[in-house]
Design a protein around this motif. Structure first.
Motif: not given
Length: 287
Positions: A172-181, A186-196
């Protein structure tokens, strides 16, 4: 090294030591944040790919989240795109975000996928935009607008679970999508923590360029309880760049992840040593 290869008794001992860990973690999800030297040095990348492939082969479900800050910086420099930082975070306008997506979602992600596939695994590259995996919102830092820098608002893990069931390894590359697409970096540590946390992972492992958490005398602490870590933060023993990683680990453990690890990705086969041996190579944080 050659003597170890020629000693069948030592090889048997290593396999026997690993067996209870294989049994304990069979079918469990392990989220790995992959970064630092382990990602940029070819021989360490190859070893990481074999480690992840072995984890999948023995029945675990590794999920890889990668960074790529140095590669983004290098590409921005080559393209002449100006960039600046606030509190260590890259202010990301639309032009910068295009480069971030190209580097993270394209080159870096596919390099890792190819390395795992060469090792015999079956990796699939994703960004947080695929399957609505990572929903993002703007990240504000002390009232400063950082542009398209985001934080995780919500995780939709369906695509990850589908890949796990199909015996694939998600990268997973740490790129998110907003409400308007719109895309968010996003910081990769934050993404890993949220996924875990969302996947109810057995472990969150952050691969870094440090040995782990050190005590006042500079000795590695191999196991810490969350309350003790919080005291070390309050006392100032943990500070600087280690703070956000520690907070990520504490948040994950509080959300139900059984253990979070900070390990030194510069150590050969650091993942296998941390998961499959009694000694480990980093710091384990548990509730």
């Amino acid at each position: 090294m050659s003597s170890m290869h020629n000693d069948p008794h030592l090889q048997a001992h290593i396999l026997v030591e690993a067996l209870p860990y294989m049994q304990r973690f069979h079918g469990r999800t392990i989220v790995i944040k992959y970064g630092g030297n382990a990602m940029t040095e070819t021989h360490l990348q190859e070893q990481f790919a074999y480690d992840v492939t072995l984890m999948k082969q023995v029945g675990m479900n590794p999920v890889v989240v990668h960074g790529g800050g140095p590669q983004i910086g290098a590409m921005l420099g080559r393209l002449g795109v100006q960039t600046h930082f606030v509190d260590g975070m890259r202010v990301t306008d639309a032009a910068t975000m295009e480069v971030v997506e190209m580097v993270l979602g394209g080159r870096v992600n596919k390099e890792i996928v190819q390395a795992i596939n060469r090792a015999g695994g079956r990796a699939v590259g994703l960004t947080g935009k695929d399957g609505g995996l990572l929903h993002a919102r703007p990240l504000r830092r002390n009232g400063v607008d950082l542009g398209l820098v985001g934080e995780v608002a919500r995780v939709n893990p369906d695509v990850i679970r589908l890949l796990d069931q199909g015996e694939f390894i998600p990268v997973v590359a740490p790129i998110g999508v907003g409400t308007q697409g719109e895309s968010y970096n996003i910081n990769a540590d934050l993404v890993a923590g949220a996924l875990a946390a969302t996947l109810k992972a057995e472990k969150l492992i952050l691969m870094t360029n440090v040995a782990g958490v050190l005590d006042q005398d500079g000795r590695l602490r191999t196991h810490l309880e969350a309350a003790e870590v919080a005291r070390m933060v309050a006392d100032g023993h943990i500070y600087g760049g280690m703070l956000p990683k520690i907070q990520c680990c504490l948040d994950a453990v509080a959300a139900g992840v059984h253990a979070a690890h900070i390990i030194d990705g510069r150590v050969p086969h650091a993942l296998l040593l941390e998961i499959f041996t009694d000694a480990g190579v980093g710091t384990l944080i548990s509730d």
